[in-house]
Design an enzyme around this catalytic site. Structure first.
Site, PDB file in Angstrom:
ATOM      1  N   VAL A  16      -3.219   0.147   6.229  1.00  0.00           N
ATOM      2  CA  VAL A  16      -2.647   0.177   7.585  1.00  0.00           C
ATOM      3  C   VAL A  16      -1.242  -0.421   7.622  1.00  0.00           C
ATOM      4  CG1 VAL A  16      -4.883   0.129   8.737  1.00  0.00           C
ATOM      5  CG2 VAL A  16      -3.719  -2.024   8.230  1.00  0.00           C
ATOM      6  N   GLY A  17      -0.789  -0.978   6.484  1.00  0.00           N
ATOM      7  CA  GLY A  17       0.554  -1.559   6.442  1.00  0.00           C
ATOM      8  C   GLY A  17       0.580  -3.067   6.364  1.00  0.00           C
ATOM      9  N   THR A  19       0.673  -5.066   3.695  1.00  0.00           N
ATOM     10  CA  THR A  19       1.635  -5.568   2.714  1.00  0.00           C
ATOM     11  C   THR A  19       3.059  -5.467   3.238  1.00  0.00           C
ATOM     12  OG1 THR A  19       0.179  -4.974   0.873  1.00  0.00           O
ATOM     13  CG2 THR A  19       2.515  -5.285   0.365  1.00  0.00           C
ATOM     14  N   LYS A  40      -2.149 -13.903  -1.900  1.00  0.00           N
ATOM     15  CA  LYS A  40      -3.106 -12.795  -1.814  1.00  0.00           C
ATOM     16  C   LYS A  40      -4.391 -13.254  -2.501  1.00  0.00           C
ATOM     17  CE  LYS A  40      -4.180  -8.247  -1.464  1.00  0.00           C
ATOM     18  NZ  LYS A  40      -4.069  -7.386  -0.279  1.00  0.00           N
ATOM     19  N   GLY A 112      -4.834 -10.391   3.569  1.00  0.00           N
ATOM     20  CA  GLY A 112      -6.213 -10.073   3.262  1.00  0.00           C
ATOM     21  C   GLY A 112      -6.356  -8.786   2.470  1.00  0.00           C
ATOM     22  N   GLY A 172       1.628  -1.087  11.830  1.00  0.00           N
ATOM     23  CA  GLY A 172       2.112  -1.189  10.456  1.00  0.00           C
ATOM     24  C   GLY A 172       2.826   0.034   9.940  1.00  0.00           C
ATOM     25  N   PRO A 201       8.604   1.096  10.782  1.00  0.00           N
ATOM     26  CA  PRO A 201       8.699   2.535  10.518  1.00  0.00           C
ATOM     27  C   PRO A 201       7.839   2.919   9.326  1.00  0.00           C
ATOM     28  CG  PRO A 201      10.712   1.396   9.860  1.00  0.00           C
ATOM     29  CD  PRO A 201       9.879   0.398  10.591  1.00  0.00           C
TER      30      PRO A 201
END
Length: 225
Positions: A16-17, A19, A40, A112, A172, A201
């Site tokens: 979903v973004g 990172t 992480k 996560g 994200g 974006p």
């Protein structure tokens, strides 16, 4: 910038973004002169070259980035650990390391794996449990398309039930040519009882590091001042 020392970045699902959002937040904080560490707990997919911390360093610049456990297969941590034949450390061990990083940095961003309730250890400990061990707040990364409203509501409900602080939600990956469903979802997300913090974006990771860092503050425009 009035943000907690420890921020846990979770998502409504995988891909979903998280990172890219973590990298953007790290870039914004670093750009204001704050020292930033990214942690992480579990990295899956190392056999295919996946490394979220390496991507964050590439995009955000001079931040500390560390991975707790590296797993080879692109599976949820518990499943990947079973394939690798290793025992995952308890979430309490991750909490201890995060506290150590917090002692030497202004902010620690914890990314996560997958969604909020994905197992991070062999005893069923999750990112939500990790949050309960830390004086932290959550940032929830969400999708713009169909299904996102339900997934976002479920994630926020789970955090509220655990008494966790939520900074807000972030889109994200906002499409370059958004359709009606995207605009409609964004409007609803902006009316939630938690803040809407911004949108990245969809091709942000393809920007040069310099352009990414320059754009990050505009994408996360509604971070607490």
């Amino acid at each position: 910038m009035n943000l907690p020392g420890i921020i846990l970045v979770t998502g409504t699902d995988t891909c979903v973004g998280k990172t890219i959002t973590t990298a953007a937040l790290a870039a914004v904080l670093h750009g204001t002169g704050r020292s930033v560490a990214v942690y992480k707990p579990c990295q899956s997919g190392a056999a295919a070259g996946d490394s979220d911390t390496a991507e964050i360093i590439r995009l955000a610049g001079a931040v500390t980035a560390e991975t707790g456990v590296v797993l080879q297969q692109p599976l949820a941590p518990a499943a990947a650990a079973a394939v690798d034949g290793i025992q995952l450390p308890p979430v309490a061990a991750h909490a201890e390391r995060i506290r150590e990083l917090a002692g030497s940095h202004h902010h620690v961003l914890v990314e996560g794996a997958g969604g909020l309730l994905v197992d991070l250890d062999s005893d069923g400990g999750t990112l939500a449990d990790l949050g309960s061990l830390l004086a932290a707040a959550f940032m929830v990364v969400v999708r713009p398309g169909l299904g996102t409203l339900n997934h976002t509501a479920l994630t926020l409900e789970a955090l509220e039930a655990r008494g966790q602080q939520v900074l807000g939600v972030v889109l994200g990956s906002w499409p370059g040519n958004p359709e009606l469903v995207h605009h409609s979802n964004r409007q609803v997300l902006g009316s939630l009882p938690v803040p809407f913090l911004g949108a990245l974006p969809e091709q942000a990771s393809e920007l040069s590091p310099a352009a990414f860092r320059a754009g990050a503050a505009a994408w996360l425009i509604d971070l607490p001042a």
